[in-house]
Design a protein around this motif. Structure first.
Motif, PDB file in Angstrom:
ATOM      1  N   SER A   1      -1.420 -17.211   1.130  1.00  0.00           N
ATOM      2  CA  SER A   1      -1.562 -16.223   0.057  1.00  0.00           C
ATOM      3  C   SER A   1      -2.635 -15.227   0.468  1.00  0.00           C
ATOM      4  O   SER A   1      -3.375 -15.461   1.436  1.00  0.00           O
ATOM      5  CB  SER A   1      -1.938 -16.890  -1.267  1.00  0.00           C
ATOM      6  OG  SER A   1      -3.180 -17.552  -1.151  1.00  0.00           O
ATOM      7  N   GLY A   2      -2.706 -14.132  -0.263  1.00  0.00           N
ATOM      8  CA  GLY A   2      -3.761 -13.152  -0.029  1.00  0.00           C
ATOM      9  C   GLY A   2      -3.309 -11.866   0.646  1.00  0.00           C
ATOM     10  O   GLY A   2      -4.085 -10.912   0.754  1.00  0.00           O
ATOM     11  N   GLY A   3      -2.061 -11.812   1.102  1.00  0.00           N
ATOM     12  CA  GLY A   3      -1.583 -10.598   1.726  1.00  0.00           C
ATOM     13  C   GLY A   3      -1.482  -9.458   0.716  1.00  0.00           C
ATOM     14  O   GLY A   3      -1.276  -9.689  -0.478  1.00  0.00           O
ATOM     15  N   ASP A   4      -1.632  -8.234   1.213  1.00  0.00           N
ATOM     16  CA  ASP A   4      -1.598  -7.086   0.314  1.00  0.00           C
ATOM     17  C   ASP A   4      -1.467  -5.818   1.146  1.00  0.00           C
ATOM     18  O   ASP A   4      -1.436  -5.881   2.392  1.00  0.00           O
ATOM     19  CB  ASP A   4      -2.885  -7.035  -0.516  1.00  0.00           C
ATOM     20  CG  ASP A   4      -2.711  -6.295  -1.827  1.00  0.00           C
ATOM     21  OD1 ASP A   4      -3.597  -6.427  -2.695  1.00  0.00           O
ATOM     22  OD2 ASP A   4      -1.710  -5.566  -1.976  1.00  0.00           O
ATOM     23  N   SER A   5      -1.386  -4.695   0.472  1.00  0.00           N
ATOM     24  CA  SER A   5      -1.397  -3.395   1.134  1.00  0.00           C
ATOM     25  C   SER A   5      -2.791  -2.793   0.974  1.00  0.00           C
ATOM     26  O   SER A   5      -3.303  -2.711  -0.149  1.00  0.00           O
ATOM     27  CB  SER A   5      -0.362  -2.461   0.494  1.00  0.00           C
ATOM     28  OG  SER A   5       0.941  -2.924   0.730  1.00  0.00           O
ATOM     29  N   VAL A   6      -3.396  -2.397   2.085  1.00  0.00           N
ATOM     30  CA  VAL A   6      -4.747  -1.833   2.044  1.00  0.00           C
ATOM     31  C   VAL A   6      -4.813  -0.616   2.952  1.00  0.00           C
ATOM     32  O   VAL A   6      -3.957  -0.422   3.824  1.00  0.00           O
ATOM     33  CB  VAL A   6      -5.812  -2.856   2.494  1.00  0.00           C
ATOM     34  CG1 VAL A   6      -5.852  -4.039   1.542  1.00  0.00           C
ATOM     35  CG2 VAL A   6      -5.566  -3.323   3.921  1.00  0.00           C
ATOM     36  N   GLN A   7      -5.840   0.174   2.749  1.00  0.00           N
ATOM     37  CA  GLN A   7      -6.066   1.326   3.607  1.00  0.00           C
ATOM     38  C   GLN A   7      -6.816   0.913   4.865  1.00  0.00           C
ATOM     39  O   GLN A   7      -7.518  -0.117   4.872  1.00  0.00           O
ATOM     40  CB  GLN A   7      -6.869   2.384   2.851  1.00  0.00           C
ATOM     41  CG  GLN A   7      -6.126   2.988   1.677  1.00  0.00           C
ATOM     42  CD  GLN A   7      -6.918   4.085   0.995  1.00  0.00           C
ATOM     43  OE1 GLN A   7      -8.129   4.202   1.187  1.00  0.00           O
ATOM     44  NE2 GLN A   7      -6.243   4.888   0.197  1.00  0.00           N
ATOM     45  N   PRO A   8      -6.695   1.687   5.928  1.00  0.00           N
ATOM     46  CA  PRO A   8      -7.480   1.391   7.137  1.00  0.00           C
ATOM     47  C   PRO A   8      -8.963   1.295   6.809  1.00  0.00           C
ATOM     48  O   PRO A   8      -9.481   2.076   6.016  1.00  0.00           O
ATOM     49  CB  PRO A   8      -7.183   2.588   8.033  1.00  0.00           C
ATOM     50  CG  PRO A   8      -5.824   3.043   7.610  1.00  0.00           C
ATOM     51  CD  PRO A   8      -5.787   2.830   6.116  1.00  0.00           C
TER      52      PRO A   8
END
Length: 124
Positions: A7-14
């Motif tokens: 768990s813990g995956g997500d979309s993030v910025q550089p």
């Protein structure tokens, strides 16, 4: 029966950070290795970080993540974590947790018997 759940995956910025969690059940933490692997579309699965146990612990990091990622374990919680800082677009992929009591440090994915279903990390 060994089970691994990421768990813990997500979309993030550089430049952002994420912490992935791998909850395990049925796995003996006293030996073998646990690892985080990732796979981007059209690419082979690659090792990111591993922690090997038994009388202490040793860690391994792929060159591409050294100094940015940290693998750790919490035996009391039956969990392994991957702290990812300074994320880059090339870190994008499906991240998998794997375990095997006979695996050694830097072993390839084929040497790991137990796998989770994966958690997606997107950096853009």
């Amino acid at each position: 029966h060994v089970q691994l759940v990421e768990s813990g995956g997500d979309s993030v910025q550089p430049g952002g950070s994420l912490r992935l969690t791998c909850e395990t059940s049925g796995y003996t933490y006293s030996s073998g290795c646990l690892g985080w692997f990732r796979q981007a579309p059209g690419k082979e699965r690659e090792g990111v970080a591993q922690i090997c146990l038994g009388g202490g612990s040793i860690t391994y990091y792929a060159d591409s993540v050294k100094g940015r990622f940290t693998i750790s374990q919490d035996n009391a919680k039956n969990a392994v974590y991957l702290q990812m800082n300074s994320l880059k677009p090339e870190d994008t992929g499906m991240y998998y947790c794997a375990a095997d009591v006979l695996a050694g440090i830097q072993d390839p994915p084929s040497n790991f018997q137990f796998w989770g279903q994966g958690t997606q990390v997107t950096v853009s």
